[in-house]
Scaffold this active site. Structure first.
Site, PDB file in Angstrom:
ATOM      1  N   ARG A  15       0.831  -1.201   0.000  1.00  0.00           N
ATOM      2  CA  ARG A  15       0.000   0.000   0.000  1.00  0.00           C
ATOM      3  C   ARG A  15       0.870   1.258   0.000  1.00  0.00           C
ATOM      4  NH1 ARG A  15      -3.526  -1.403   5.217  1.00  0.00           N
ATOM      5  NH2 ARG A  15      -1.534  -2.355   5.730  1.00  0.00           N
ATOM      6  N   LYS A  74       2.434   1.915   7.219  1.00  0.00           N
ATOM      7  CA  LYS A  74       2.840   1.123   8.384  1.00  0.00           C
ATOM      8  C   LYS A  74       3.802   1.925   9.262  1.00  0.00           C
ATOM      9  CE  LYS A  74       1.752  -2.619   8.880  1.00  0.00           C
ATOM     10  NZ  LYS A  74       0.499  -3.130   9.500  1.00  0.00           N
ATOM     11  N   TYR A  93      -0.242   4.358  10.532  1.00  0.00           N
ATOM     12  CA  TYR A  93      -0.592   3.354  11.549  1.00  0.00           C
ATOM     13  C   TYR A  93       0.640   3.141  12.414  1.00  0.00           C
ATOM     14  CZ  TYR A  93      -4.837   1.954   9.008  1.00  0.00           C
ATOM     15  OH  TYR A  93      -6.064   1.931   8.403  1.00  0.00           O
ATOM     16  N   HIS A  95       0.401   1.513  16.144  1.00  0.00           N
ATOM     17  CA  HIS A  95       0.218   0.363  17.053  1.00  0.00           C
ATOM     18  C   HIS A  95       1.362   0.250  18.054  1.00  0.00           C
ATOM     19  CE1 HIS A  95      -3.323  -1.127  14.985  1.00  0.00           C
ATOM     20  NE2 HIS A  95      -2.702  -0.946  13.843  1.00  0.00           N
ATOM     21  N   GLU A 117      -4.737   4.726  13.931  1.00  0.00           N
ATOM     22  CA  GLU A 117      -5.664   3.832  14.641  1.00  0.00           C
ATOM     23  C   GLU A 117      -6.241   4.444  15.907  1.00  0.00           C
ATOM     24  OE1 GLU A 117      -2.408   3.278  14.421  1.00  0.00           O
ATOM     25  OE2 GLU A 117      -1.629   2.882  16.425  1.00  0.00           O
ATOM     26  N   ASP A 269      -5.397 -10.633  14.347  1.00  0.00           N
ATOM     27  CA  ASP A 269      -4.472  -9.540  14.705  1.00  0.00           C
ATOM     28  C   ASP A 269      -4.609  -9.147  16.179  1.00  0.00           C
ATOM     29  OD1 ASP A 269      -6.978  -8.398  14.374  1.00  0.00           O
ATOM     30  OD2 ASP A 269      -6.200  -6.545  13.516  1.00  0.00           O
TER      31      ASP A 269
HETATM   32  N1  LIG Z   1      -6.821  -9.815   9.945  1.00  0.00           N
HETATM   33  C1  LIG Z   1      -6.929  -8.602   9.421  1.00  0.00           C
HETATM   34  O1  LIG Z   1      -6.296  -8.267   8.409  1.00  0.00           O
HETATM   35  C2  LIG Z   1      -7.859  -7.612  10.050  1.00  0.00           C
HETATM   36  C3  LIG Z   1      -8.212  -6.437   9.359  1.00  0.00           C
HETATM   37  C4  LIG Z   1      -9.139  -5.557   9.967  1.00  0.00           C
HETATM   38  C5  LIG Z   1      -9.652  -5.851  11.240  1.00  0.00           C
HETATM   39  N2  LIG Z   1      -9.243  -7.009  11.871  1.00  0.00           N
HETATM   40  C6  LIG Z   1      -9.755  -7.399  13.185  1.00  0.00           C
HETATM   41  O2  LIG Z   1     -11.090  -7.881  13.087  1.00  0.00           O
HETATM   42  C7  LIG Z   1     -11.690  -7.801  14.379  1.00  0.00           C
HETATM   43  C8  LIG Z   1     -13.067  -7.163  14.282  1.00  0.00           C
HETATM   44  O3  LIG Z   1     -12.907  -5.801  13.899  1.00  0.00           O
HETATM   45  P1  LIG Z   1     -14.161  -4.842  13.701  1.00  0.00           P
HETATM   46  O4  LIG Z   1     -13.636  -3.586  13.089  1.00  0.00           O
HETATM   47  O5  LIG Z   1     -15.256  -5.563  13.045  1.00  0.00           O
HETATM   48  O6  LIG Z   1     -14.556  -4.539  15.212  1.00  0.00           O
HETATM   49  P2  LIG Z   1     -15.992  -3.999  15.724  1.00  0.00           P
HETATM   50  O7  LIG Z   1     -15.746  -3.419  17.064  1.00  0.00           O
HETATM   51  O8  LIG Z   1     -16.649  -3.191  14.666  1.00  0.00           O
HETATM   52  O9  LIG Z   1     -16.853  -5.337  15.879  1.00  0.00           O
HETATM   53  C9  LIG Z   1     -16.608  -6.311  16.840  1.00  0.00           C
HETATM   54  C10 LIG Z   1     -17.934  -6.917  17.237  1.00  0.00           C
HETATM   55  O10 LIG Z   1     -17.694  -8.062  18.048  1.00  0.00           O
HETATM   56  C11 LIG Z   1     -18.781  -8.124  18.956  1.00  0.00           C
HETATM   57  N3  LIG Z   1     -18.453  -9.054  20.030  1.00  0.00           N
HETATM   58  C12 LIG Z   1     -17.630  -8.868  21.095  1.00  0.00           C
HETATM   59  N4  LIG Z   1     -17.626  -9.976  21.860  1.00  0.00           N
HETATM   60  C13 LIG Z   1     -18.430 -10.878  21.252  1.00  0.00           C
HETATM   61  C14 LIG Z   1     -18.846 -12.206  21.556  1.00  0.00           C
HETATM   62  N5  LIG Z   1     -18.425 -12.833  22.655  1.00  0.00           N
HETATM   63  N6  LIG Z   1     -19.684 -12.828  20.700  1.00  0.00           N
HETATM   64  C15 LIG Z   1     -20.139 -12.208  19.599  1.00  0.00           C
HETATM   65  N7  LIG Z   1     -19.805 -10.935  19.270  1.00  0.00           N
HETATM   66  C16 LIG Z   1     -18.956 -10.281  20.083  1.00  0.00           C
HETATM   67  C17 LIG Z   1     -18.960  -6.687  19.408  1.00  0.00           C
HETATM   68  O11 LIG Z   1     -20.218  -6.478  20.004  1.00  0.00           O
HETATM   69  C18 LIG Z   1     -18.814  -5.953  18.067  1.00  0.00           C
HETATM   70  O12 LIG Z   1     -20.051  -5.765  17.419  1.00  0.00           O
HETATM   71  C19 LIG Z   1     -10.703  -6.988  15.234  1.00  0.00           C
HETATM   72  O13 LIG Z   1      -9.922  -7.862  16.003  1.00  0.00           O
HETATM   73  C20 LIG Z   1      -9.855  -6.299  14.214  1.00  0.00           C
HETATM   74  O14 LIG Z   1      -8.581  -5.957  14.719  1.00  0.00           O
HETATM   75  C21 LIG Z   1      -8.366  -7.875  11.291  1.00  0.00           C
END
Ligand SMILES: NC(=O)c1ccc[n+]([C@@H]2O[C@H](COP(=O)([O-])OP(=O)(O)OC[C@H]3O[C@@H](n4cnc5c(N)ncnc54)[C@H](O)[C@@H]3O)[C@@H](O)[C@H]2O)c1
Length: 374
Positions: A15, A74, A93, A95, A117, A269
């Protein structure tokens, strides 16, 4: 303001922090925009596209040494630490709560470090994280469908089915930004989709926007157990802000899943939401546990740099403009969301969670940079 865009040097990062359209916008406002040679190549933006909108192409030394505001994607990595300096505003970003050496390098250098972030609106939205969650959620559904194919070790099931043959089942755990976007694509593919969420308010909202097209179920360990057993694809999308992801999917649940099913842990992550999850990379994205394909890529948006770069610039540009037009002091006084992005300033840690994480002294931003109300 002199705005520079550095080329990313972290492995597998394609990116860039500004598109030619963004560069055009900044140049049009009278700013001097410099792009490091080849910075946009990974996102299919050649140097000529930036030159065409009035930006200059410069060397790595020049972009770091001559910019007032340096845009990156990054966090700086060790070879870049020596380039951090007083008088530079770094917007990227970071972190750093999980990176003590970088926190110290930022503080020692005197740079003003503003983290994408932690830019946070008054209603706790994270506008510069959201686009990456949107992309990761959409990719998760695609990855689930793809890895169901037999030659890839999957069950050999077409997620959407065909007329006369039932579609596959997708279970999304966590109905936030990732979960919603995963559901939208899975629905679009024709799958039968269930979202497990624990916030009633969030479920009401999902019900309004997805009405009738998904099953919305209150998340509990029993419900997760039952849903996961029936699923062809499970997408882990939970987040508890500031905490490691809860291990909602146990090894036993994975054992009871269908042979060749796919578990896509987007929350990797934050440590992952299954006991069996460990981070993977785009070059080696999956591994198998008890017959279940695990896809746990920690930087999913990196796979689609053209989309990710554009989505990132769409989100960051208004904040870049604020800093460039007004200078950091006035910009943070005008916009509390941007003020929350400032992590390190004049050698002080101005973001409490970062100071706490490393046992360093915390100094509120308004003490380091007295803010005059605008
Ligand atoms: N792997 C990647 O490349 C990548 C990229 C972007 C985001 N992420 C990760 O994805 C994850 C989700 O991000 P997001 O932006 O959707 O967050 P978000 O806060 O928008 O959504 C998280 C949801 O999880 C729900 N939740 C919490 N505990 C729960 C449980 N026990 N059961 C069911 N639901 C529950 C919350 O109520 C919330 O609605 C984060 O860990 C984020 O860091 C990873």
């Amino acid at each position: 303001m002199k705005i520079g865009v550095a080329k990313e040097i972290k492995p597998d990062e394609y990116r860039v922090a500004l598109t030619p359209a963004g560069a055009h916008e900044l140049a049009r406002r009278g700013h001097d925009v410099s792009i490091e040679t080849g910075a946009g190549d990974g996102s299919s933006f050649p140097d000529s596209a930036y030159q065409g909108v009035g930006a200059r192409i410069v060397s790595v030394d020049e972009v770091w040494a001559d910019s007032d505001l340096l845009l990156k994607v990054k966090e700086p990595i060790e070879p870049e630490y020596g380039r951090l300096r007083e008088g530079l505003i770094l917007f990227t970003y970071l972190h750093i709560a999980a990176d003590e050496p970088l926190t110290r390098a930022l503080a020692d250098s005197g740079v003003a470090a503003v983290a994408y972030e932690t830019v946070e609106t008054d209603n706790h939205a994270l506008p510069l994280l959201a686009p990456m969650s949107e992309i990761a959620g959409r990719l998760a559904a695609q990855a689930g469908a793809y890895f169901l194919e037999k030659p890839l070790g999957g069950r050999g099931l077409l997620l959407g089915g065909v007329p006369g043959v039932a579609p596959g089942r997708v279970v999304v755990i966590g109905g936030g930004i990732v979960g919603y976007n995963a559901a939208v694509i899975a629905i679009g593919l024709g799958a039968n989709v269930t979202i497990l969420e624990r916030s009633i308010d969030r479920m009401r909202h999902l019900d309004e926007i997805l009405s009738g097209r998904v099953s919305l179920v209150m998340s509990s360990s029993l419900q997760i157990d039952e849903s996961v057993k029936e699923a062809d694809v499970v997408i882990g999308a939970v987040l508890i802000p500031g905490a490691v992801a809860p291990k909602l999917v146990t090894r036993q649940m994975i054992r009871e899943m269908k042979d060749g099913a796919v578990f896509c842990d987007v929350a990797i992550d934050q440590g992952g939401c299954a006991e069996t999850s460990r981070p993977t990379t785009h070059s080696d994205p999956v591994y198998e546990v008890d017959g279940v394909t695990h896809y746990c890529v920690a930087n999913m948006p990196g796979a689609v740099p053209i989309t990710s770069t554009k989505a990132l610039t769409n989100a960051t540009l208004p904040y870049v403009e604020e800093i460039a037009d007004h200078g950091l002091r006035e910009a943070v006084a005008r916009d509390p969301a941007l003020a929350r992005g400032v992590n390190v300033l004049d050698g002080r840690i101005t973001y409490e969670a970062v100071a706490e994480a490393h046992n360093l002294e915390y100094m509120p931003l308004e003490d380091v940079l007295p803010l005059s109300p605008v």
